[in-house]
Design a protein around this motif. Structure first.
Motif, PDB file in Angstrom:
ATOM      1  N   ARG A  99     -19.697 -31.593 -32.251  1.00 37.60           N
ATOM      2  CA  ARG A  99     -19.065 -32.678 -32.994  1.00 37.60           C
ATOM      3  C   ARG A  99     -17.646 -32.396 -33.506  1.00 37.60           C
ATOM      4  O   ARG A  99     -16.721 -33.113 -33.217  1.00 37.60           O
ATOM      5  CB  ARG A  99     -19.950 -33.063 -34.172  1.00 37.60           C
ATOM      6  N   ARG A 100     -17.470 -31.314 -34.259  1.00 36.01           N
ATOM      7  CA  ARG A 100     -16.141 -30.979 -34.785  1.00 36.01           C
ATOM      8  C   ARG A 100     -15.657 -29.651 -34.217  1.00 36.01           C
ATOM      9  O   ARG A 100     -15.035 -28.856 -34.925  1.00 36.01           O
ATOM     10  CB  ARG A 100     -16.196 -30.898 -36.316  1.00 36.01           C
ATOM     11  N   PHE A 101     -15.965 -29.434 -32.952  1.00 37.26           N
ATOM     12  CA  PHE A 101     -15.667 -28.132 -32.355  1.00 37.26           C
ATOM     13  C   PHE A 101     -14.172 -27.852 -32.275  1.00 37.26           C
ATOM     14  O   PHE A 101     -13.754 -26.694 -32.178  1.00 37.26           O
ATOM     15  CB  PHE A 101     -16.299 -28.031 -30.967  1.00 37.26           C
ATOM     16  N   GLU A 102     -13.347 -28.903 -32.356  1.00 36.16           N
ATOM     17  CA  GLU A 102     -11.897 -28.656 -32.345  1.00 36.16           C
ATOM     18  C   GLU A 102     -11.474 -27.911 -33.613  1.00 36.16           C
ATOM     19  O   GLU A 102     -10.416 -27.275 -33.642  1.00 36.16           O
ATOM     20  CB  GLU A 102     -11.116 -29.979 -32.182  1.00 36.16           C
ATOM     21  N   LEU A 103     -12.317 -27.963 -34.660  1.00 30.93           N
ATOM     22  CA  LEU A 103     -12.028 -27.208 -35.886  1.00 30.93           C
ATOM     23  C   LEU A 103     -12.760 -25.863 -35.894  1.00 30.93           C
ATOM     24  O   LEU A 103     -12.206 -24.846 -36.320  1.00 30.93           O
ATOM     25  CB  LEU A 103     -12.457 -28.000 -37.129  1.00 30.93           C
ATOM     26  N   THR A 104     -14.013 -25.885 -35.446  1.00 31.99           N
ATOM     27  CA  THR A 104     -14.837 -24.680 -35.592  1.00 31.99           C
ATOM     28  C   THR A 104     -14.663 -23.709 -34.418  1.00 31.99           C
ATOM     29  O   THR A 104     -14.619 -22.496 -34.620  1.00 31.99           O
ATOM     30  CB  THR A 104     -16.321 -25.057 -35.715  1.00 31.99           C
ATOM     31  N   GLY A 105     -14.546 -24.242 -33.213  1.00 32.24           N
ATOM     32  CA  GLY A 105     -14.526 -23.410 -31.999  1.00 32.24           C
ATOM     33  C   GLY A 105     -13.483 -22.295 -32.036  1.00 32.24           C
ATOM     34  O   GLY A 105     -13.820 -21.116 -31.848  1.00 32.24           O
ATOM     35  N   PRO A 106     -12.218 -22.648 -32.286  1.00 30.19           N
ATOM     36  CA  PRO A 106     -11.201 -21.600 -32.279  1.00 30.19           C
ATOM     37  C   PRO A 106     -11.436 -20.532 -33.352  1.00 30.19           C
ATOM     38  O   PRO A 106     -11.071 -19.372 -33.160  1.00 30.19           O
ATOM     39  CB  PRO A 106      -9.907 -22.382 -32.542  1.00 30.19           C
ATOM     40  N   PHE A 378      -6.518 -29.321 -43.079  1.00 32.15           N
ATOM     41  CA  PHE A 378      -7.102 -28.325 -42.168  1.00 32.15           C
ATOM     42  C   PHE A 378      -6.019 -27.406 -41.602  1.00 32.15           C
ATOM     43  O   PHE A 378      -6.157 -26.186 -41.616  1.00 32.15           O
ATOM     44  CB  PHE A 378      -7.862 -28.999 -41.022  1.00 32.15           C
ATOM     45  N   ASP A 379      -4.951 -28.012 -41.100  1.00 32.84           N
ATOM     46  CA  ASP A 379      -3.897 -27.218 -40.453  1.00 32.84           C
ATOM     47  C   ASP A 379      -3.303 -26.193 -41.410  1.00 32.84           C
ATOM     48  O   ASP A 379      -3.003 -25.067 -41.028  1.00 32.84           O
ATOM     49  CB  ASP A 379      -2.784 -28.134 -39.924  1.00 32.84           C
ATOM     50  N   ARG A 380      -3.145 -26.601 -42.669  1.00 35.10           N
ATOM     51  CA  ARG A 380      -2.555 -25.702 -43.647  1.00 35.10           C
ATOM     52  C   ARG A 380      -3.497 -24.528 -43.927  1.00 35.10           C
ATOM     53  O   ARG A 380      -3.091 -23.376 -43.993  1.00 35.10           O
ATOM     54  CB  ARG A 380      -2.266 -26.479 -44.940  1.00 35.10           C
ATOM     55  N   VAL A 381      -4.790 -24.851 -44.044  1.00 32.09           N
ATOM     56  CA  VAL A 381      -5.774 -23.813 -44.364  1.00 32.09           C
ATOM     57  C   VAL A 381      -6.003 -22.873 -43.179  1.00 32.09           C
ATOM     58  O   VAL A 381      -6.071 -21.658 -43.340  1.00 32.09           O
ATOM     59  CB  VAL A 381      -7.122 -24.477 -44.747  1.00 32.09           C
ATOM     60  N   ALA A 382      -6.102 -23.451 -41.999  1.00 29.11           N
ATOM     61  CA  ALA A 382      -6.544 -22.669 -40.834  1.00 29.11           C
ATOM     62  C   ALA A 382      -5.404 -21.893 -40.188  1.00 29.11           C
ATOM     63  O   ALA A 382      -5.651 -20.937 -39.460  1.00 29.11           O
ATOM     64  CB  ALA A 382      -7.193 -23.597 -39.811  1.00 29.11           C
ATOM     65  N   GLY A 383      -4.174 -22.313 -40.435  1.00 30.27           N
ATOM     66  CA  GLY A 383      -3.046 -21.589 -39.856  1.00 30.27           C
ATOM     67  C   GLY A 383      -2.596 -22.176 -38.527  1.00 30.27           C
ATOM     68  O   GLY A 383      -3.287 -22.992 -37.920  1.00 30.27           O
ATOM     69  N   LYS A 384      -1.437 -21.707 -38.083  1.00 28.13           N
ATOM     70  CA  LYS A 384      -0.769 -22.288 -36.910  1.00 28.13           C
ATOM     71  C   LYS A 384      -1.628 -22.289 -35.655  1.00 28.13           C
ATOM     72  O   LYS A 384      -1.714 -23.266 -34.927  1.00 28.13           O
ATOM     73  CB  LYS A 384       0.508 -21.489 -36.615  1.00 28.13           C
ATOM     74  N   LYS A 385      -2.261 -21.147 -35.406  1.00 26.54           N
ATOM     75  CA  LYS A 385      -2.978 -20.987 -34.146  1.00 26.54           C
ATOM     76  C   LYS A 385      -4.123 -22.003 -34.020  1.00 26.54           C
ATOM     77  O   LYS A 385      -4.259 -22.693 -33.004  1.00 26.54           O
ATOM     78  CB  LYS A 385      -3.534 -19.568 -34.089  1.00 26.54           C
ATOM     79  N   LEU A 386      -4.916 -22.086 -35.103  1.00 23.73           N
ATOM     80  CA  LEU A 386      -6.048 -23.005 -35.065  1.00 23.73           C
ATOM     81  C   LEU A 386      -5.581 -24.461 -35.122  1.00 23.73           C
ATOM     82  O   LEU A 386      -6.194 -25.338 -34.506  1.00 23.73           O
ATOM     83  CB  LEU A 386      -7.017 -22.704 -36.217  1.00 23.73           C
ATOM     84  N   ALA A 387      -4.501 -24.704 -35.843  1.00 24.80           N
ATOM     85  CA  ALA A 387      -3.958 -26.062 -35.903  1.00 24.80           C
ATOM     86  C   ALA A 387      -3.521 -26.508 -34.511  1.00 24.80           C
ATOM     87  O   ALA A 387      -3.746 -27.661 -34.112  1.00 24.80           O
ATOM     88  CB  ALA A 387      -2.787 -26.101 -36.876  1.00 24.80           C
TER      89      ALA A 387
END
Ligand code: NAG
Ligand code: NAG
Ligand code: NAG
Ligand code: NAG
Length: 433
Positions: A99-106, A378-387
């Motif tokens: 479902r939200r793998f674009e956030l969790t997968g990386p 999300f982008d701010r928390v997860a950082g450039k790579k995951l964003a």
């Protein structure tokens, strides 16, 4: 150095007191070996940290090659050094919907799979419109086996109806059985791979597709002879959102359907997922360790805020953590520090409570949908790579999806899934974007 000499001396004096009426020659016989033992055990501590190789050798199960100069065996198996783990056989079993793998997968790729690049990935996931997001796994170091399946009704037995309860499971007993099937299916994939390649994994890490990791999986969580689970969120049993163990303990922990008859004959009934999981381990005499682990389960579901005594707290994905598998979403925290203390001390420790000390946890008001602008949060928390990975999925078109998914397929040792075009079409449509 002084302390090392002091300790045995103190103990010697104690012993001398206890046995003052014994024959001195006998006492000599007791004290000399005892001091020797203590001295050896104390002097090993610094040596271990100077020469990791030594701890590498002594942490292994096999003590047969040390006879007279061995340190006493630790009462419980201690955890392993990272260097040893990197030379062992590890299977990572990843289960659930995308479902939200674009956030969790990386985050799983970075914090679990690339931390242990020797680990083989096994993916077991039901087919739906989010399945295409799994192509983010094409960068994993080792892809052993992928199984994407059409979800079917799992027929239920009388035993299962007796042992399990539908209460608090969104889809009743069927929902539990689907979940158990997902988990045990991953074990079947691993066992099939083992048979085919004639070896047994030293470790199995079982984790979820919807887990967001904010720190690396640490080697302390690999404890042989015991099963490691996250602490908190126990819901009347044991947190079953992740598990790490050697092959033996993992086989028991992952046999979620096939052990139900055992639970039935042991007289269990009305179990939810967590209490069934606990019963599974205890009836099979597997002891467990509850550790704090740096992941949360990303959820789209809404929950009452503030949570009731048996309610579910939803963590802000930005919480420093570790969140040990608590539910989370990207949000602007509505509750921090004293507010968290207030709410968490109200929650039932045997249910949804989780560790919150030292500012590790911040809470969302999850009564409604995810807030506007959650992507930025999300982008701010997860950082450039995951964003960047999140955005990559957002702008993905059909053709790129097919290309990437095929690339991943080529990497897999075993592949059992609907056609790649079908997966991409279901998620993206034929010609959109
Ligand atoms: C070590 O084992 C003993 C019993 O054998 C148990 O009581 C104790 O809790 C264990 N300690 C750890 C750290 O697991
Ligand atoms: C599997 O491995 C075992 C021990 O390593 C060996 O004795 C056996 O011959 C192997 N079997 C096959 C089919 O390779
Ligand atoms: C677990 O331990 C108990 C008590 O030692 C024993 O009776 C039982 O047979 C064991 N069960 C299993 C599955 O090993
Ligand atoms: C908070 O941090 C202190 C110091 O780092 C530590 O000793 C303590 O155990 C922590 N408390 C919790 C609840 O994590």
């Amino acid at each position: 150095m002084k302390e090392m000499i002091e300790k045995p001396r103190k103990i010697n004096m104690l012993i001398r007191k206890w046995v003052s009426d014994l024959d001195w020659r006998l006492l000599f016989l007791v004290i000399v070996p005892l001091s020797l033992l203590l001295f050896v055990s104390l002097s090993y501590t610094p040596i271990n940290s100077v020469f990791p190789l030594r701890s590498f050798i002594f942490n292994r199960n096999n003590f047969s090659d040390c006879i007279s100069t061995c340190p006493p065996r630790p009462p419980n198996q201690t955890h392993l050094a990272k260097s040893e783990l990197l030379q062992s056989r590890i299977a990572v079993c990843l289960v659930g919907g995308a479902r939200r793998f674009e956030l969790t997968g990386p985050s799983i790729v970075e914090k679990v799979l690339k931390e242990y690049p020797n680990a083989d990935l096994f993916l077991h996931s039901p087919m739906d419109k989010n399945t295409f997001k799994l192509l983010l796994l094409k960068t994993v170091p080792r892809l052993a086996s992928v199984r994407i399946f059409e979800q079917k009704f799992v027929p239920q037995t009388e035993e299962q109806v007796r042992v399990l309860t539908a209460a608090n499971s969104p889809n009743g007993i069927q929902g539990l059985l689907q979940y158990f099937n997902l988990v045990e299916g991953c074990l079947a994939m691993i066992e099939s791979h083992q048979r085919q390649h004639n070896f047994t994994y030293d470790w199995i890490v079982r984790t979820r597709v919807d887990g967001y990791w904010n720190a690396p999986l640490q080697p302390q969580n690999f404890v042989s002879g015991q099963y490691t689970v996250p602490s908190g969120s126990v819901y009347g049993g044991l947190n079953d959102r992740l598990g790490i163990g050697d092959f033996y303990t993992s086989k028991i922990a992952l046999s979620r359907l096939s052990l139900i008859p055992k639970l039935d004959s042991a007289g269990y009934s009305q179990l939810n997922s967590e209490s069934a999981f606990k019963a599974q381990l205890t009836t099979q005499n597997v002891s467990y360790v509850e550790n704090r682990l740096p992941f949360c389960v990303v959820t789209d579901r809404t929950y009452q805020f503030p949570p009731a005594h048996l309610g579910v707290p939803v963590a802000a994905l930005s919480s420093p953590g570790p969140l040990s598998g608590a539910k989370c979403r990207p949000c602007t925290p509505i509750c921090k520090d004293l507010c968290v203390a207030d709410i968490m001390s109200w929650l039932d420790k045997r249910w949804s409570w989780t560790n919150w000390g030292n500012g590790t946890l911040e809470l969302c008001n999850a009564q409604g949908d995810w807030e506007n602008g959650w992507e930025k949060i999300f982008d701010r928390v997860a950082g450039k790579k995951l964003a960047a990975e999140r955005r990559r999925v957002k702008v993905l078109n059909f053709d790129k999806c097919v290309r990437d998914f095929r690339e991943m397929k080529q990497k897999a040792v075993k592949w059992e899934a609907p056609g790649v075009k079908e997966i991409c079409r279901l998620g993206l449509g034929m010609s959109r974007r």
